[in-house]
Design an enzyme around this catalytic site. Structure first.
Site, PDB file in Angstrom:
ATOM      1  N   ILE A  46       0.810  -1.222   0.000  1.00  0.00           N
ATOM      2  CA  ILE A  46       0.000   0.000   0.000  1.00  0.00           C
ATOM      3  C   ILE A  46       0.838   1.264   0.000  1.00  0.00           C
ATOM      4  O   ILE A  46       0.291   2.366  -0.023  1.00  0.00           O
ATOM      5  CB  ILE A  46      -0.989   0.020   1.181  1.00  0.00           C
ATOM      6  N   TYR A  51      13.515   3.816   0.397  1.00  0.00           N
ATOM      7  CA  TYR A  51      14.206   2.737   1.105  1.00  0.00           C
ATOM      8  C   TYR A  51      13.268   1.984   2.031  1.00  0.00           C
ATOM      9  O   TYR A  51      13.656   1.528   3.103  1.00  0.00           O
ATOM     10  CB  TYR A  51      15.419   3.260   1.888  1.00  0.00           C
ATOM     11  N   VAL A  54       5.368  -0.452   2.839  1.00  0.00           N
ATOM     12  CA  VAL A  54       4.383  -0.954   3.791  1.00  0.00           C
ATOM     13  C   VAL A  54       3.450  -1.893   3.047  1.00  0.00           C
ATOM     14  O   VAL A  54       2.931  -1.549   1.974  1.00  0.00           O
ATOM     15  CB  VAL A  54       3.578   0.182   4.440  1.00  0.00           C
ATOM     16  N   LYS A  69       5.658  -3.094   7.996  1.00  0.00           N
ATOM     17  CA  LYS A  69       6.541  -2.041   7.508  1.00  0.00           C
ATOM     18  C   LYS A  69       7.942  -2.611   7.348  1.00  0.00           C
ATOM     19  O   LYS A  69       8.468  -3.261   8.250  1.00  0.00           O
ATOM     20  CB  LYS A  69       6.541  -0.884   8.498  1.00  0.00           C
ATOM     21  N   ASP A 173       6.706  15.063  15.032  1.00  0.00           N
ATOM     22  CA  ASP A 173       6.302  15.090  13.622  1.00  0.00           C
ATOM     23  C   ASP A 173       4.788  14.949  13.527  1.00  0.00           C
ATOM     24  O   ASP A 173       4.264  14.125  12.779  1.00  0.00           O
ATOM     25  CB  ASP A 173       7.006  13.987  12.840  1.00  0.00           C
TER      26      ASP A 173
END
Length: 419
Positions: A46, A51, A54, A69, A173
């Site tokens: 998806i 690098y 998922v 992941k 974040d």
């Protein structure tokens, strides 16, 4: 503050120097899967980055569906730096597991394949996609958010941050792409690759207490003149679907955009400049530029309150449909930082330009987009008039009906990552 220890780390705090197979491998209590890739059938990919990727997978013995992941740490120039970041993300997820945090994706296991140079995380599949894509679709459909809907989502974000901060962690974040929508329509905070363990939980005004000071040694930008499309940008500002920026749906965001190497303009970022000095405390330059608090941009000490600046920027976008510090799709990262540094004048202009907005919403935006010493923490924000009518106990117990609930046809439905 009591040291936060994790099951695989008996005598140390999180963030070791060089993770290896023994310390990276983790399995949650009760999980029946095995720590190898052959135990999983891949259903669909998806999202992918320069690098990492998922996938949605099904564990062969239990037939349960998970998000997996993968980070290819040999694909970057500084392998050890990637390993440290990967373990930092793993540790933050384990801390959330230990606290039974329902507002973070559950980590079931993590393992490393040194022969292939891959880190694996097997996580809860949050099937409703990311909040950014949901916001964009609403704007495209002409369905502007009501203030009651905004109040719900910002209240859920407050609860996400309150829980995360209570464990002594900063997220660093916070952005709509890193907020996921679960099957019941509630927000879940994801992507802990930029997270930081605080020194202690003391301090006044909502601060963690002591913060370390180190020289600024990195710049977030790929280059001073690099063009950046805001993840919430459309035309002169507004929401853009995550998968238009190089990833499908929320795969590259809520499940960990930073650690997959996704950039806003489809150009792989300079990994060294993006992640250098990840363990230097509160002056390391980590986060998405248009949501970064002014103290982070300026390279001075910061605390958990930097996450509430991000909340204020998100609130502004939900109210106005405009990105606060991004003027156009051609706005460079350097210009975004300049705008954040000049936030006082810019905020006044932006608020005046985007009237009418309620006095309560404007007040909360101004309290969050403010100097750190004046910025509220979760306990103070929850008392703000903007949240009048919110029953925080009911919200905390997931007893308030969300404005939107995903329609899912099966346990491996990925429609919210492809549409």
């Amino acid at each position: 503050m009591e040291p936060i220890l994790i099951p695989s780390q008996h005598n140390r705090l999180v963030i070791p120097s060089e993770p290896n197979e023994e310390e990276f491998n983790y399995i949650a209590d009760g999980y029946k899967g095995k720590l190898n890739i052959d135990s999983y059938d891949i259903i669909s990919t998806i999202g992918s980055g320069s690098y990492g990727e998922v996938c949605i997978v099904r564990e062969k013995s239990t037939k349960q569906v998970y998000a997996m992941k993968k980070i290819y740490y040999t694909e970057v120039s500084d392998t050890e730096l990637v390993k440290k970041r990967a373990l930092r993300e793993r540790d933050a997820m384990v801390i959330c597991n230990n606290k039974n945090n329902k507002r973070a994706p559950k980590l079931y296991c993590s393992f490393i394949d040194d022969n292939e140079g891959v880190f694996y995380y097997v996580m809860e599949f949050i099937a409703g996609g990311d909040f950014n894509s949901y916001c964009y679709k609403r704007l495209v459909d002409g369905k502007k958010f009501t203030e009651e809907e905004i109040k719900f989502y910002i209240a859920e974000l407050v609860l996400c941050l309150e829980a995360f901060h209570s464990y002594g962690l900063l997220h660093r974040d916070v952005k709509p792409e890193n907020l996921m929508i679960n099957k019941d329509g509630h927000l879940v905070l994801g992507d802990f690759g930029s997270s930081k363990l605080a020194n202690n939980s003391g301090g006044g005004g909502g601060n963690f207490g002591n913060t370390l000071t180190v020289p600024m040694s990195t710049s977030y930008s790929t280059s001073p003149s690099s063009s950046i499309s805001s993840s919430l940008l459309g035309g002169s500002g507004g929401f853009t679907p995550s998968h238009w920026n190089g990833m499908a749906g929320s795969a590259g965001s809520s499940f960990g955009s930073s650690s997959l190497g996704r950039s806003f303009d489809n150009t792989p970022p300079n990994f060294n400049s993006f992640l250098r000095n990840p363990h230097s405390s509160y002056t390391s330059y980590i986060g998405t530029p248009q949501y970064m608090a002014v103290e982070v941009v300026q390279g001075v000490n910061y605390s958990k309150l930097c996450d509430f600046w991000s909340l204020g920027a998100i609130l502004f976008e939900l109210v106005t449909g405009q990105a606060l510090f991004v003027e156009s799709p051609d706005t460079t990262e350097q210009k975004i930082r300049e705008n954040i540094g000049n936030w006082r004048g810019l905020l006044n202009t932006a608020v005046q330009k985007n009237q009418p907005m309620s006095k309560q919403a404007e007040s909360l935006i101004r309290e969050c987009i403010a100097p750190e010493r004046k910025r509220p923490d979760a306990s103070t924000i929850k008392k703000h008039p903007f949240f009048e009518g919110i029953n925080w106990e009911e919200m905390a117990n997931f007893n308030v009906e969300p404005p939107f609930k995903p329609t899912l046809s099966s346990d491996d439905d990925i429609s919210y990552f492809t549409n």
